[in-house]
Design a protein around this motif. Structure first.
Motif, short mmCIF file in Angstrom:
data_model
loop_
_atom_site.label_atom_id
_atom_site.label_comp_id
_atom_site.label_asym_id
_atom_site.label_seq_id
_atom_site.Cartn_x
_atom_site.Cartn_y
_atom_site.Cartn_z
N MET A 100 0.73 -1.32 -0.15
CA MET A 100 -0.10 -0.13 0.07
C MET A 100 0.82 1.34 0.09
O MET A 100 0.26 2.56 -0.08
CB MET A 100 -0.85 -0.18 1.29
CG MET A 100 -0.23 0.16 2.57
SD MET A 100 -1.43 0.54 3.84
CE MET A 100 -2.33 -1.21 3.86
N ASP B 16 2.69 3.00 -1.85
CA ASP B 16 2.83 4.05 -2.80
C ASP B 16 1.31 4.21 -3.43
O ASP B 16 1.21 4.90 -4.81
CB ASP B 16 3.35 3.39 -4.25
CG ASP B 16 5.08 3.09 -3.85
OD1 ASP B 16 5.33 4.07 -2.98
OD2 ASP B 16 5.48 2.17 -4.15
N ARG B 17 0.23 3.86 -2.91
CA ARG B 17 -1.08 4.28 -3.25
C ARG B 17 -1.32 5.81 -3.22
O ARG B 17 -0.61 6.36 -2.46
CB ARG B 17 -2.11 3.58 -2.45
CG ARG B 17 -2.15 2.03 -2.75
CD ARG B 17 -3.09 1.31 -1.97
NE ARG B 17 -4.41 1.69 -2.50
CZ ARG B 17 -5.12 1.03 -3.41
NH1 ARG B 17 -4.82 0.24 -4.01
NH2 ARG B 17 -6.41 1.61 -3.60
N LYS B 18 -2.29 6.22 -4.08
CA LYS B 18 -2.63 7.76 -3.99
C LYS B 18 -4.10 7.91 -3.35
O LYS B 18 -4.87 6.98 -3.57
CB LYS B 18 -2.49 8.10 -5.45
CG LYS B 18 -1.12 8.06 -6.18
CD LYS B 18 -0.14 8.56 -5.66
CE LYS B 18 1.17 8.24 -6.36
NZ LYS B 18 2.31 8.87 -5.62
N GLU C 6 -7.19 7.12 -5.83
CA GLU C 6 -7.39 5.55 -5.97
C GLU C 6 -8.08 4.99 -4.75
O GLU C 6 -8.75 4.06 -4.86
CB GLU C 6 -6.15 4.77 -6.45
CG GLU C 6 -5.09 4.75 -5.65
CD GLU C 6 -3.89 4.01 -6.18
OE1 GLU C 6 -4.22 2.94 -6.71
OE2 GLU C 6 -2.88 4.32 -5.93
N ASN C 7 -7.57 5.43 -3.38
CA ASN C 7 -7.96 4.91 -2.11
C ASN C 7 -9.47 5.25 -2.23
O ASN C 7 -10.37 4.55 -2.03
CB ASN C 7 -7.30 5.69 -1.12
CG ASN C 7 -5.84 4.80 -0.95
OD1 ASN C 7 -5.50 3.89 -1.57
ND2 ASN C 7 -5.04 5.55 -0.21
N GLU D 164 -11.93 4.02 -4.85
CA GLU D 164 -12.11 2.26 -4.80
C GLU D 164 -12.46 1.85 -3.50
O GLU D 164 -12.66 0.63 -3.27
CB GLU D 164 -10.77 1.57 -5.17
CG GLU D 164 -10.00 1.69 -6.48
CD GLU D 164 -8.81 1.64 -6.72
OE1 GLU D 164 -8.01 0.73 -5.79
OE2 GLU D 164 -8.15 1.44 -7.76
N PHE E 10 -10.77 2.13 -0.69
CA PHE E 10 -9.45 1.07 -0.22
C PHE E 10 -9.92 0.58 0.96
O PHE E 10 -10.26 1.41 2.23
CB PHE E 10 -8.35 1.95 -0.24
CG PHE E 10 -7.02 0.98 0.09
CD1 PHE E 10 -6.75 -0.31 -0.49
CD2 PHE E 10 -6.13 1.47 1.06
CE1 PHE E 10 -5.83 -1.20 -0.18
CE2 PHE E 10 -5.06 0.72 1.07
CZ PHE E 10 -4.65 -0.33 0.89
#
Length: 294
Positions: free
Chosen positions: A106, A108-110, A113-114, A117, A119
């Motif tokens: 996780m 490098d997630r932005k 997108e979190n 999606e 997250f």
């Protein structure tokens, strides 16, 4: 929700690797192949009317990755739909129930997108399972591991178990219930201390005193005891068991007056079941009830 084993624990003695052997129920002694060839992160087996699900990422101390949760949700739904199963035990290894979320997955997630999606949203699907789930916790239950345990209905802990929410040390906050369920379990002050410092962890004994866990046992007895309790639950009327779970969970969502009404209506509804008739008749006749789950 995150693993933080690189950080020193507040109570080093509680964090020492366990040396006790597992019980006879241990997946290490009685492991079975996953029920599906697609399962990579879990072991599953059944003991009578009880399902035993074991988190199985030993090299990563059962760090909670997306694939693990996809499999866990799948397996729990299957057991929830299986009429031959009445309760579920969820456990990990002797060293770690789950040491947290998979940080490498996780990091490098932005934000977009979190958010788009949702997250970690699928993590909470475990709370939708209608059958009771008992967490049998040994070793580390940190971050997501602690949150996962709190999503279960009952927690039994080995005497060397450690509970904590170290996310703040990673520049973030709990994302799967650490600031919400923990407060309801241990109170505002202790939850604040744990989440704000990231280094105040609860030993098993402290967790029991705080109300986070139901029972503390030697590490080699935790799974045995969880299975025994699950067997007891599975032997009772399953519709009534589900009503009890629904009523208790409702107490976290509504004001007292509404909760009492909800409970009373469920109580009334039990009198439409054959199991209520059988249970009360058996009590009056001083014999063991034979429930038919209807």
């Amino acid at each position: 929700m995150f693993a933080a084993l690189r950080q020193p624990l507040a109570r080093a003695s509680a964090a020492k690797p366990l040396t006790r052997a597992f019980s006879v129920y241990s997946p290490s002694l009685n492991a079975v192949a996953p029920t599906s060839p697609k399962l990579e992160y879990l072991l599953t087996e059944t003991r009578g009317r009880v399902a035993l699900v074991t988190l199985h990422r030993p090299k990563a101390l059962n760090a909670l990755c997306n694939g693990l949760f996809v499999e866990l949700n799948q397996v729990l739904r299957e057991f929830d739909d299986n009429k031959d199963i009445g309760a579920i035990v969820l456990t990990g290894s002797e060293r770690a129930f789950a040491a947290g979320a998979d940080i490498k997955e996780m990091k490098d997630r932005k934000f977009i997108e979190n958010y788009s999606e949702d997250f970690l949203g699928h993590w909470t699907q475990i709370t939708k399972i209608r059958k009771p789930i008992i967490a049998a916790v040994n070793g580390f239950a940190l971050g997501g591991g602690c949150e996962l345990a709190m999503m279960c209905d009952i927690i039994y802990a080995g005497d060397k178990a450690v509970f904590g929410q170290p996310e703040i040390k990673l520049g973030t906050i709990p994302g799967a219930g650490g600031t919400q369920r923990l407060v309801k379990a241990v109170g505002k002050s202790k939850a604040m201390e744990m989440c704000l410092t990231g280094s105040v962890n609860l030993t098993a004994a402290e967790a029991e005193r705080a109300g986070l866990v139901s029972k503390v046992l030697p590490a080699d007895q935790v799974i045995d005891e969880a299975l025994k309790t699950a067997e007891t639950i599975a032997s009772l009327s399953q519709p009534i068991v589900q009503m009890v779970k629904d009523a208790i969970n409702q107490s976290f969502e509504v004001p007292l007056a509404a909760g009492l009404t909800f409970e009373r209506r469920l109580f009334h509804s039990t009198f439409a079941s054959n199991d209520q008739k059988e249970g009360m008749a058996a009590f009056a006749e001083k014999r063991k009830a034979k429930f038919t789950h209807n």
